[in-house]
Scaffold this motif. Structure first.
Motif, PDB file in Angstrom:
ATOM      1  N   GLY A   1       0.837  -1.194   0.000  1.00 18.06           N
ATOM      2  CA  GLY A   1       0.000   0.000   0.000  1.00 18.06           C
ATOM      3  C   GLY A   1       0.871   1.243   0.000  1.00 18.06           C
ATOM      4  O   GLY A   1       2.097   1.163  -0.096  1.00 18.06           O
ATOM      5  N   PRO A   2       0.270   2.439   0.101  1.00 18.75           N
ATOM      6  CA  PRO A   2       1.049   3.684   0.084  1.00 18.75           C
ATOM      7  C   PRO A   2       1.844   3.883   1.373  1.00 18.75           C
ATOM      8  O   PRO A   2       1.446   3.426   2.445  1.00 18.75           O
ATOM      9  N   ALA A   3       2.974   4.579   1.247  1.00 15.21           N
ATOM     10  CA  ALA A   3       3.790   4.931   2.410  1.00 15.21           C
ATOM     11  C   ALA A   3       3.781   6.438   2.577  1.00 15.21           C
ATOM     12  O   ALA A   3       3.885   7.185   1.594  1.00 15.21           O
ATOM     13  N   TYR A   4       3.624   6.888   3.821  1.00 13.35           N
ATOM     14  CA  TYR A   4       3.549   8.314   4.128  1.00 13.35           C
ATOM     15  C   TYR A   4       4.716   8.714   5.031  1.00 13.35           C
ATOM     16  O   TYR A   4       5.101   7.955   5.929  1.00 13.35           O
ATOM     17  N   LYS A   5       5.241   9.900   4.822  1.00 10.31           N
ATOM     18  CA  LYS A   5       6.218  10.438   5.764  1.00 10.31           C
ATOM     19  C   LYS A   5       5.475  11.237   6.825  1.00 10.31           C
ATOM     20  O   LYS A   5       4.328  11.667   6.610  1.00 10.31           O
ATOM     21  N   GLY A   6       6.111  11.416   7.955  1.00 11.60           N
ATOM     22  CA  GLY A   6       5.482  12.189   9.015  1.00 11.60           C
ATOM     23  C   GLY A   6       6.422  12.384  10.189  1.00 11.60           C
ATOM     24  O   GLY A   6       7.567  11.927  10.170  1.00 11.60           O
ATOM     25  N   GLN A   7       5.933  13.071  11.198  1.00 11.05           N
ATOM     26  CA  GLN A   7       6.693  13.280  12.432  1.00 11.05           C
ATOM     27  C   GLN A   7       5.839  12.839  13.607  1.00 11.05           C
ATOM     28  O   GLN A   7       4.737  13.352  13.812  1.00 11.05           O
TER      29      GLN A   7
END
Length: 343
Positions: A37-43
């Motif tokens: 599935g999709p991968a998201y960047k974040g903090q």
């Protein structure tokens, strides 16, 4: 499944926290798409510290994916190596399944194959790092089992801010007793086109030598600056093209242009290229028994890197540092001479 949840309870992260970290899974935060599935960047705020994360969100079309989800969590929770991606946690609530790992600033190797900024020595370091990761998966002394990855490709090799490789994508990995690593594990042909071990169809299964084959493809991708499979091209499969040029001793014709220029400009040792291409070629042997042992691969690639470093051009910082030392030395000698004259 309940036992899995209990075993990894310490890694659970609330969905609310993951959503907040990724700006509610905003499309601007998407850093990649994979079979999972999709991968998201974040903090993510964790233990009072804000850390950069990558959150891979399972797409559930028909309820599938549970096995792959827990397989990856199980693998990453046990495996610790500088060239493997590190798990931070996971989310399993409200029909969401998300795996959270460290964020690697330079994305996947696939994005940089033809980059002029990726030097030959950097490409060698990446190759060595992945080889070391595979050696750890197969034969780490701290475990009584090895791990067959089954998904080695340039999309699952991530690069951190220092261009160090981090192997990811463990959702279809298989554990195998160390003394049975050469035994075939019966399996459906799963993987990415262009990297598939041709022996799978014949033996109806995989061994760790199936990973070695895929790694050979990656090595040629790194050297040639092109992907393993390019649709609608005459030479769609890199393996056939690379093997043909290797056997004809015309590898120079398909090496990535910037690497070829570096080799000419800086007189990089041809011994480095020869060791590297030899290793890649033998990884692609049809018969698994003829593919090299992973520890031999590590040795050969480390040796190729060592040879390349002997011919590495001087960097700007090195030149500045050398000039500073030279100037300091001249000043010191001048002062010393002055003292001798005075006395």
């Amino acid at each position: 499944m309940a036992s899995s949840i209990t075993k990894f309870a310490h890694l659970q992260i609330p969905l609310e926290d993951v959503a907040k970290a990724t700006n509610n899974f905003h499309h601007d935060n998407i850093i990649g798409h994979g079979g999972f599935g999709p991968a998201y960047k974040g903090q993510l705020l964790l233990s009072g510290k804000l850390i950069n994360i990558a959150a891979r969100r399972l797409v559930r079309k028909h309820g599938e994916g549970d096995i792959e989800f827990w397989t990856e969590i199980s693998a990453l929770s046990d495996l610790k190596h500088s060239n493997l991606v590190s798990i931070i946690g996971f989310c399993n609530e409200k029909d969401e399944k998300i795996i959270i790992t460290t964020y690697e600033a330079n994305g996947s190797l696939k994005e940089h194959l033809n980059s002029p900024n990726l030097t030959w020595t950097q490409r060698l370091r990446i190759s060595v790092g992945v080889a070391r990761a595979l050696a750890y998966l197969y034969y780490d002394e701290g475990r009584n089992y090895g791990v067959i990855h089954r998904n080695i490709n340039t999309s699952t090799i991530l690069l951190d801010e220092n261009w160090e490789p981090k192997l990811s994508g463990f959702e279809i990995s298989i554990k195998q007793a160390v003394n049975r690593m050469d035994k075939v594990i019966f399996s459906e042909p799963i993987g990415t086109i262009g990297y598939m071990d041709p022996e799978i169809e014949k033996t109806k299964g995989v061994t760790h030598k199936s990973d070695i084959y895929a790694f050979g493809v990656v090595l040629f991708e790194i050297l040639c600056g092109r992907r393993a499979f390019i649709k609608n091209e005459a030479n769609r499969f890199l393996t056939k093209l690379a093997k043909r040029h290797y056997e004809s001793e015309t590898m120079h014709d398909i090496i990535q242009a910037d690497i070829r220029n570096q080799m000419s400009q800086f007189q990089i040792s041809l011994g480095s290229l020869k060791k590297y291409s030899n290793t890649a070629y033998y990884c692609l042997k049809e018969d698994r028994a003829h593919r090299p042992h992973i520890l031999d691969i590590v040795d050969e690639l480390e040796n190729a890197l060592e040879k390349a470093l002997r011919f590495q051009p001087l960097t700007e910082n090195f030149v500045r540092h050398s000039l500073f030392l030279l100037l300091f030395s001249c000043m010191f000698n001048f002062i010393s001479c002055g003292r001798i004259c005075l006395f």
